[in-house]
Design a protein around this motif. Structure first.
Motif, PDB file in Angstrom:
ATOM      1  N   GLU A  69       0.818  -1.206   0.000  1.00  0.00           N
ATOM      2  CA  GLU A  69       0.000   0.000   0.000  1.00  0.00           C
ATOM      3  C   GLU A  69       0.858   1.265   0.000  1.00  0.00           C
ATOM      4  N   GLU A  70       1.866   1.291   0.869  1.00  0.00           N
ATOM      5  CA  GLU A  70       2.749   2.463   0.937  1.00  0.00           C
ATOM      6  C   GLU A  70       3.544   2.627  -0.357  1.00  0.00           C
ATOM      7  N   LEU A  71       4.004   1.514  -0.929  1.00  0.00           N
ATOM      8  CA  LEU A  71       4.789   1.561  -2.153  1.00  0.00           C
ATOM      9  C   LEU A  71       3.952   2.084  -3.316  1.00  0.00           C
ATOM     10  N   GLU A  72       2.735   1.593  -3.441  1.00  0.00           N
ATOM     11  CA  GLU A  72       1.873   2.047  -4.532  1.00  0.00           C
ATOM     12  C   GLU A  72       1.539   3.529  -4.386  1.00  0.00           C
ATOM     13  N   SER A  73       1.310   3.979  -3.162  1.00  0.00           N
ATOM     14  CA  SER A  73       1.048   5.399  -2.937  1.00  0.00           C
ATOM     15  C   SER A  73       2.238   6.248  -3.377  1.00  0.00           C
ATOM     16  N   SER A  74       3.447   5.802  -3.065  1.00  0.00           N
ATOM     17  CA  SER A  74       4.653   6.546  -3.448  1.00  0.00           C
ATOM     18  C   SER A  74       4.829   6.561  -4.961  1.00  0.00           C
ATOM     19  N   HIS A  83       4.586  13.862 -14.519  1.00  0.00           N
ATOM     20  CA  HIS A  83       3.668  14.267 -15.585  1.00  0.00           C
ATOM     21  C   HIS A  83       2.815  15.498 -15.263  1.00  0.00           C
ATOM     22  N   SER A  84       2.667  15.871 -14.005  1.00  0.00           N
ATOM     23  CA  SER A  84       1.787  17.011 -13.711  1.00  0.00           C
ATOM     24  C   SER A  84       2.301  17.872 -12.559  1.00  0.00           C
ATOM     25  N   ASP A  85       3.628  17.944 -12.435  1.00  0.00           N
ATOM     26  CA  ASP A  85       4.255  18.795 -11.422  1.00  0.00           C
ATOM     27  C   ASP A  85       3.748  18.516 -10.008  1.00  0.00           C
ATOM     28  N   GLY A  86       3.454  17.254  -9.738  1.00  0.00           N
ATOM     29  CA  GLY A  86       3.077  16.863  -8.381  1.00  0.00           C
ATOM     30  C   GLY A  86       1.649  17.186  -8.002  1.00  0.00           C
ATOM     31  N   ASN A  87       0.766  17.370  -8.971  1.00  0.00           N
ATOM     32  CA  ASN A  87      -0.642  17.684  -8.685  1.00  0.00           C
ATOM     33  C   ASN A  87      -1.312  16.509  -7.956  1.00  0.00           C
ATOM     34  N   LYS A  88      -1.604  16.680  -6.673  1.00  0.00           N
ATOM     35  CA  LYS A  88      -2.168  15.599  -5.860  1.00  0.00           C
ATOM     36  C   LYS A  88      -3.655  15.375  -6.112  1.00  0.00           C
ATOM     37  N   ASN A  89      -4.296  16.287  -6.818  1.00  0.00           N
ATOM     38  CA  ASN A  89      -5.732  16.147  -7.067  1.00  0.00           C
ATOM     39  C   ASN A  89      -6.064  14.929  -7.920  1.00  0.00           C
TER      40      ASN A  89
END
Length: 357
Positions: A69-74, A83-89
């Motif tokens: 779970e942690e690995l996939e989130s990272s 691809h999107s400058d870190g856009n967390k949305n």
């Protein structure tokens, strides 16, 4: 062709402080939440086969539940940074569909498949050990080729975007013969240009599985482009033949295509065209290229023996004494680009004078 072209396995060269400063300046050095070594902690894997049940030399790996779970989130965060400058949305819309590991070759990369959960569109990116020569190869490709490459470096980890296309060996085996006459002539032209560009930039080991062929529909015909996808052998080997794709037996069908479709005058015309376009890119990217080459000249990305062998062969090929005085692989690349510029300017001046009279 019986001589061994490639030496034993190439070592990994660390990213120097000067190169890291360059990467920071041009937004290539970005903090990421996962490292290459983190991905090595997989529990096991199963072989990945292609549509014809051939082993692809990739294995699909899996991890313990408490790490997955942690690995996939990272990894999803890495995708957004790339691809999107870190856009967390967009994170809630992403899923890690697969993590594959390749045991073949020097880089032993991980291939990450990211899927959009709403429409099943997917894309890939790669996680590799950061190697200075590979970074130089990516940057030279970005600056001086017709292609642009998106990649990130953080400490000892390199993140590369996926380059879409048909693997060269697959294209040669499954698609080349079905191309029409116009398509075959165009592929021959592109291979000549690709060969010239690799030779000048000292990008080695362009066997058919290290580049892709990209078909594009244009009105009533298909245009083709050949693009490198592996930059591991950027100015490392001492044998000049390694930097000339037409030497490798895996490319013999391409070489035969060139021989059958193009005359010597056409081959020389396309080589001159590629050198002219390269010279223009050198002029338009002067500042960035100068900074990159300065880093390369100060860096060690090959052995002393390889350096001595290559500079001697390049002197024999060009008779330019600057090659014999080169003290690093970076200096050889600099000399090669200066050689291209000098000849381009001489030809341009000659044409200008001819036109005046």
């Amino acid at each position: 062709m019986k001589d061994r072209l490639m030496s034993k396995k190439k070592p990994t060269y660390p990213v120097s402080d000067k190169l890291q400063e360059y990467l920071i300046r041009y937004n290539r050095d970005t903090k990421i939440p996962v490292f290459y070594d983190d991905l090595l902690r997989f529990s096991g894997g199963v072989s990945v086969y292609d549509k014809n049940d051939n082993d692809t030399l990739w294995i699909s790996v899996y991890y313990p539940d408490h790490e997955r779970e942690e690995l996939e989130s990272s990894l999803k965060q890495v995708y957004t940074i790339l691809h999107s400058d870190g856009n967390k949305n967009i994170l809630p819309f992403l899923k890690v569909a697969a993590i594959d590991y390749c045991t073949f070759g020097n880089s032993k990369p991980f291939r990450i498949k990211i899927k959009n959960i709403f429409n099943d569109n997917y894309t890939y990116f790669y996680v590799k050990k950061a190697d200075a020569s590979r970074v130089y190869g990516l940057e030279l490709e970005h600056i001086l080729s017709p292609n642009r490459i998106n990649f990130l470096v953080y400490k000892d980890t390199l993140i590369e975007e996926h380059i879409a296309g048909i693997a060269g060996d697959v294209f040669i085996d499954e698609y080349l013969e079905t191309c029409d006459d116009v398509g075959k002539s165009q592929i021959a032209k592109e291979f000549v240009k690709f060969n010239e560009r690799c030779m000048i930039l000292l990008l080695g080991d362009m066997r058919s599985y290290n580049y892709v062929v990209i078909p594009t529909h244009d009105f009533d015909h298909i245009k083709y482009k050949i693009r490198a996808i592996d930059f591991d052998q950027q100015c490392y080997e001492g044998n000049f033949k390694v930097y000339r794709p037409h030497i490798f037996k895996e490319n013999f069908k391409m070489v035969n295509l060139v021989s059958n479709r193009l005359g010597n005058n056409s081959i020389e015309q396309y080589r001159e065209e590629e050198r002219a376009v390269l010279a223009k890119r050198i002029k338009t990217s002067k500042t960035r290229l100068r900074k990159l080459l300065k880093c390369m000249r100060m860096d060690q990305i090959s052995s002393k023996e390889n350096l001595q062998e290559l500079r001697g062969q390049l002197y024999d090929y060009t008779t330019d004494p600057k090659f014999k005085r080169a003290r690093s692989m970076g200096q050889i690349v600099t000399t090669a680009l200066e050689f291209v510029m000098r000849n381009y300017e001489d030809i341009s001046m000659k044409r200008l004078m001819d036109a005046a009279y």
